[in-house]
Scaffold this motif. Structure first.
Motif, PDB file in Angstrom:
ATOM      1  N   ARG A  11      39.637  42.747  28.593  1.00 29.82           N
ATOM      2  CA  ARG A  11      40.053  43.633  29.727  1.00 29.82           C
ATOM      3  C   ARG A  11      40.455  42.669  31.055  1.00 29.82           C
ATOM      4  NH1 ARG A  11      36.079  48.058  30.408  1.00 29.82           N
ATOM      5  NH2 ARG A  11      35.495  47.279  32.447  1.00 29.82           N
ATOM      6  N   PRO A  12      41.153  43.190  32.042  1.00 29.16           N
ATOM      7  CA  PRO A  12      41.730  42.360  33.116  1.00 29.16           C
ATOM      8  C   PRO A  12      40.547  42.105  34.120  1.00 29.16           C
ATOM      9  CG  PRO A  12      42.595  44.902  33.156  1.00 29.16           C
ATOM     10  CD  PRO A  12      41.942  44.715  31.764  1.00 29.16           C
ATOM     11  N   VAL A  13      40.687  41.170  34.705  1.00 30.70           N
ATOM     12  CA  VAL A  13      39.652  41.006  35.669  1.00 30.70           C
ATOM     13  C   VAL A  13      40.358  40.725  37.174  1.00 30.70           C
ATOM     14  CG1 VAL A  13      38.218  38.790  36.223  1.00 30.70           C
ATOM     15  CG2 VAL A  13      38.535  39.385  33.734  1.00 30.70           C
ATOM     16  N   ALA A  14      39.426  41.441  37.982  1.00 30.97           N
ATOM     17  CA  ALA A  14      39.551  41.250  39.513  1.00 30.97           C
ATOM     18  C   ALA A  14      38.447  40.381  39.999  1.00 30.97           C
ATOM     19  CB  ALA A  14      39.697  42.782  40.032  1.00 30.97           C
ATOM     20  N   LEU A  15      38.864  39.544  40.934  1.00 31.51           N
ATOM     21  CA  LEU A  15      38.088  38.796  41.734  1.00 31.51           C
ATOM     22  C   LEU A  15      38.073  39.298  43.223  1.00 31.51           C
ATOM     23  CD1 LEU A  15      37.458  34.945  41.625  1.00 31.51           C
ATOM     24  CD2 LEU A  15      37.672  36.026  43.774  1.00 31.51           C
ATOM     25  N   VAL A  16      36.953  39.907  43.855  1.00 29.76           N
ATOM     26  CA  VAL A  16      36.950  40.315  45.151  1.00 29.76           C
ATOM     27  C   VAL A  16      36.000  39.239  45.915  1.00 29.76           C
ATOM     28  CG1 VAL A  16      36.394  42.543  46.527  1.00 29.76           C
ATOM     29  CG2 VAL A  16      37.396  42.389  44.136  1.00 29.76           C
ATOM     30  N   THR A  17      36.265  38.916  47.014  1.00 27.85           N
ATOM     31  CA  THR A  17      35.414  38.360  47.770  1.00 27.85           C
ATOM     32  C   THR A  17      34.786  39.213  49.046  1.00 27.85           C
ATOM     33  OG1 THR A  17      37.209  37.659  49.442  1.00 27.85           O
ATOM     34  CG2 THR A  17      36.986  36.168  47.918  1.00 27.85           C
ATOM     35  N   GLU A  78      34.286  25.996  44.541  1.00 26.90           N
ATOM     36  CA  GLU A  78      33.821  26.760  43.462  1.00 26.90           C
ATOM     37  C   GLU A  78      34.579  27.903  42.934  1.00 26.90           C
ATOM     38  OE1 GLU A  78      29.241  28.625  42.038  1.00 26.90           O
ATOM     39  OE2 GLU A  78      29.838  28.392  44.132  1.00 26.90           O
ATOM     40  N   VAL A  79      34.878  28.520  43.983  1.00 25.27           N
ATOM     41  CA  VAL A  79      35.587  30.042  43.666  1.00 25.27           C
ATOM     42  C   VAL A  79      37.087  29.385  43.097  1.00 25.27           C
ATOM     43  CG1 VAL A  79      36.450  32.018  44.838  1.00 25.27           C
ATOM     44  CG2 VAL A  79      34.395  31.097  45.394  1.00 25.27           C
ATOM     45  N   ALA A  80      37.775  28.347  43.890  1.00 31.32           N
ATOM     46  CA  ALA A  80      39.086  27.867  43.469  1.00 31.32           C
ATOM     47  C   ALA A  80      39.033  27.652  42.002  1.00 31.32           C
ATOM     48  CB  ALA A  80      39.267  26.794  44.516  1.00 31.32           C
ATOM     49  N   LEU A  81      37.993  27.013  41.476  1.00 32.37           N
ATOM     50  CA  LEU A  81      37.913  26.401  40.141  1.00 32.37           C
ATOM     51  C   LEU A  81      37.904  27.541  39.224  1.00 32.37           C
ATOM     52  CD1 LEU A  81      35.231  23.749  40.530  1.00 32.37           C
ATOM     53  CD2 LEU A  81      37.871  23.527  39.722  1.00 32.37           C
ATOM     54  N   ARG A  82      37.159  28.867  39.536  1.00 33.66           N
ATOM     55  CA  ARG A  82      37.065  29.992  38.667  1.00 33.66           C
ATOM     56  C   ARG A  82      38.485  30.639  38.870  1.00 33.66           C
ATOM     57  NH1 ARG A  82      38.020  33.234  36.081  1.00 33.66           N
ATOM     58  NH2 ARG A  82      36.898  34.908  35.169  1.00 33.66           N
ATOM     59  N   LEU A  83      39.035  30.668  39.677  1.00 34.65           N
ATOM     60  CA  LEU A  83      40.283  31.328  40.010  1.00 34.65           C
ATOM     61  C   LEU A  83      41.446  30.468  39.032  1.00 34.65           C
ATOM     62  CD1 LEU A  83      40.851  32.122  43.701  1.00 34.65           C
ATOM     63  CD2 LEU A  83      40.704  33.818  41.773  1.00 34.65           C
ATOM     64  N   GLY A  84      41.305  29.172  38.987  1.00 32.10           N
ATOM     65  CA  GLY A  84      42.206  28.388  38.012  1.00 32.10           C
ATOM     66  C   GLY A  84      42.150  28.693  36.604  1.00 32.10           C
ATOM     67  N   ARG A 126      46.370  29.773  46.657  1.00 31.95           N
ATOM     68  CA  ARG A 126      46.938  28.762  45.905  1.00 31.95           C
ATOM     69  C   ARG A 126      46.321  28.492  44.608  1.00 31.95           C
ATOM     70  NH1 ARG A 126      48.189  25.317  42.946  1.00 31.95           N
ATOM     71  NH2 ARG A 126      49.174  23.238  43.465  1.00 31.95           N
ATOM     72  N   ALA A 127      45.028  28.585  44.617  1.00 32.74           N
ATOM     73  CA  ALA A 127      44.227  28.485  43.265  1.00 32.74           C
ATOM     74  C   ALA A 127      44.701  29.489  42.370  1.00 32.74           C
ATOM     75  CB  ALA A 127      42.630  28.424  43.334  1.00 32.74           C
ATOM     76  N   ALA A 128      44.691  30.560  42.462  1.00 33.37           N
ATOM     77  CA  ALA A 128      45.027  31.639  41.754  1.00 33.37           C
ATOM     78  C   ALA A 128      46.548  31.794  41.098  1.00 33.37           C
ATOM     79  CB  ALA A 128      44.810  33.082  42.303  1.00 33.37           C
ATOM     80  N   LEU A 129      47.504  31.362  41.895  1.00 34.20           N
ATOM     81  CA  LEU A 129      48.754  31.486  41.629  1.00 34.20           C
ATOM     82  C   LEU A 129      49.297  30.721  40.337  1.00 34.20           C
ATOM     83  CD1 LEU A 129      50.658  31.732  44.920  1.00 34.20           C
ATOM     84  CD2 LEU A 129      50.456  33.330  43.312  1.00 34.20           C
ATOM     85  N   PRO A 130      49.102  29.639  40.087  1.00 33.76           N
ATOM     86  CA  PRO A 130      49.312  28.825  38.893  1.00 33.76           C
ATOM     87  C   PRO A 130      49.287  29.741  37.710  1.00 33.76           C
ATOM     88  CG  PRO A 130      48.704  27.152  40.210  1.00 33.76           C
ATOM     89  CD  PRO A 130      48.241  28.444  41.016  1.00 33.76           C
ATOM     90  N   ALA A 131      48.109  30.046  37.437  1.00 36.67           N
ATOM     91  CA  ALA A 131      47.938  30.954  36.082  1.00 36.67           C
ATOM     92  C   ALA A 131      48.633  32.156  36.095  1.00 36.67           C
ATOM     93  CB  ALA A 131      46.433  31.215  35.940  1.00 36.67           C
ATOM     94  N   MET A 132      48.833  32.798  37.135  1.00 37.10           N
ATOM     95  CA  MET A 132      49.477  34.241  37.565  1.00 37.10           C
ATOM     96  C   MET A 132      50.850  34.084  37.016  1.00 37.10           C
ATOM     97  SD  MET A 132      47.786  36.071  40.775  1.00 37.10           S
ATOM     98  CE  MET A 132      45.981  36.701  40.746  1.00 37.10           C
ATOM     99  N   ILE A 133      51.446  32.915  37.760  1.00 37.07           N
ATOM    100  CA  ILE A 133      52.688  32.771  37.190  1.00 37.07           C
ATOM    101  C   ILE A 133      53.149  32.211  36.005  1.00 37.07           C
ATOM    102  CG2 ILE A 133      54.620  31.211  37.983  1.00 37.07           C
ATOM    103  CD1 ILE A 133      53.652  31.009  40.814  1.00 37.07           C
ATOM    104  N   ASN A 137      52.159  37.375  35.480  1.00 40.07           N
ATOM    105  CA  ASN A 137      51.366  38.728  35.832  1.00 40.07           C
ATOM    106  C   ASN A 137      50.481  38.279  37.060  1.00 40.07           C
ATOM    107  OD1 ASN A 137      50.377  41.594  35.578  1.00 40.07           O
ATOM    108  ND2 ASN A 137      48.593  40.222  34.811  1.00 40.07           N
ATOM    109  N   GLY A 138      50.350  39.265  37.910  1.00 41.76           N
ATOM    110  CA  GLY A 138      49.103  39.069  38.825  1.00 41.76           C
ATOM    111  C   GLY A 138      49.463  39.748  40.108  1.00 41.76           C
ATOM    112  N   THR A 139      48.323  40.105  40.953  1.00 47.54           N
ATOM    113  CA  THR A 139      48.181  40.762  42.094  1.00 47.54           C
ATOM    114  C   THR A 139      47.213  40.156  43.098  1.00 47.54           C
ATOM    115  OG1 THR A 139      48.752  42.972  41.067  1.00 47.54           O
ATOM    116  CG2 THR A 139      47.845  43.005  43.355  1.00 47.54           C
TER     117      THR A 139
END
Length: 266
Positions: A11-17, A78-84, A126-133, A137-139
């Motif tokens: 399933r797709p995953v959304a991270l919400v702070t 910690e959150v940046a590592l998860r986003l990576g 910054r942490a989320a974008l490399p995997a999305m690009i 796909n990503g928002t």
């Protein structure tokens, strides 16, 4: 709303702070209802666990819980590592305002406010974008505020939200054609715990100026579908922000001081 971005879940995953109340909780529930699993990021583990149980019961949503303080470097890391590792949606919702005049508030509290409202948004994006690009796909939804468009509701808060708007708008050009969408969400007054936690009296705000969480979330997602980078929910705030660009800033400040409690806020 979007396809998975190579994460382990089917399933797709959304991270919400900041998902334990208000707008963050609204986004968490909305994405859960759309078939997303969630990564919840906040300081209050008990509230996150309660939310996770509700989302599991209502939508069969799996929730990963990260107890992190985004005002600290270690919490953001910690959150940046998860986003990576990859997510499909990042909602940078965590943020706070404070009461008191700027020159009376403890410098440490002012710095914490900027670290959550500005530094966390920049570093987590910054942490989320490399995997999305990489997955095309990503928002990313960066929660700003009308205060970032109409300054005067508190100097550091307004400035922090103006950063989020400019940052998101600037990134949107570079992300064009990558498959990644970015939005600066600029709500007005929402009935959440934000002002109560900050000790800010909002009794002077006219009833028509209040928005519900559901209204703001719906407007954000609708504007994403039409490609709007700056989303201003509510016709009343669309009118105000348009007028704010046309009338003298001195008049905007006076109106904020009367109706928006522009003083005794940071």
């Amino acid at each position: 709303m979007s396809k998975p971005s190579g994460n382990a879940s089917a399933r797709p995953v959304a991270l919400v702070t900041g998902p334990t109340s208000g707008l963050g909780a609204g986004f968490a529930e909305k994405f859960a209802s759309l078939g997303y699993d969630l990564v919840l990021v906040a300081r209050d583990e008990q509230k996150m666990c309660a939310l996770a149980e509700d989302m599991k019961e209502l939508f069969d949503t799996d929730c990963e819980i990260l107890r992190s303080d985004l005002s600290t470097a270690s919490g953001r890391e910690e959150v940046a590592l998860r986003l990576g590792k990859g997510v499909d949606v990042l909602v940078n919702n965590a943020g706070f305002a404070t009461s008191g005049e700027f020159w009376t508030v403890e410098p440490e509290l002012l710095q914490a406010q900027l670290d959550v409202n500005v530094t966390a948004v920049m570093q987590l994006t910054r942490a989320a974008l490399p995997a999305m690009i990489s997955s095309a796909n990503g928002t990313i939804i960066n929660v700003a505020s009308v205060a970032g468009l109409l300054s005067g509701r508190g100097p550091t808060y307004s400035a922090s939200k103006a950063f989020v708007i400019s940052f998101s708008e600037g990134l949107s050009g570079g992300l064009e054609g990558t498959g990644v969408r970015i939005q600066a969400l600029c709500p007005g007054f929402i009935r959440t715990e934000l002002h109560q936690r900050a000790g800010i009296d909002m009794s002077s705000i006219p009833k028509p100026m209040w928005l519900s969480v559901d209204e703001v979330v719906a407007a954000s997602l609708a504007d994403l579908e039409t490609g709007k980078v700056i989303s201003v929910p509510g016709i009343q705030y669309k009118v105000l922000t348009t007028l704010g660009r046309l009338v003298p800033k001195s008049l905007v400040r006076r109106v904020n001081n009367v109706f928006g409690r522009g003083r005794a806020r940071t």
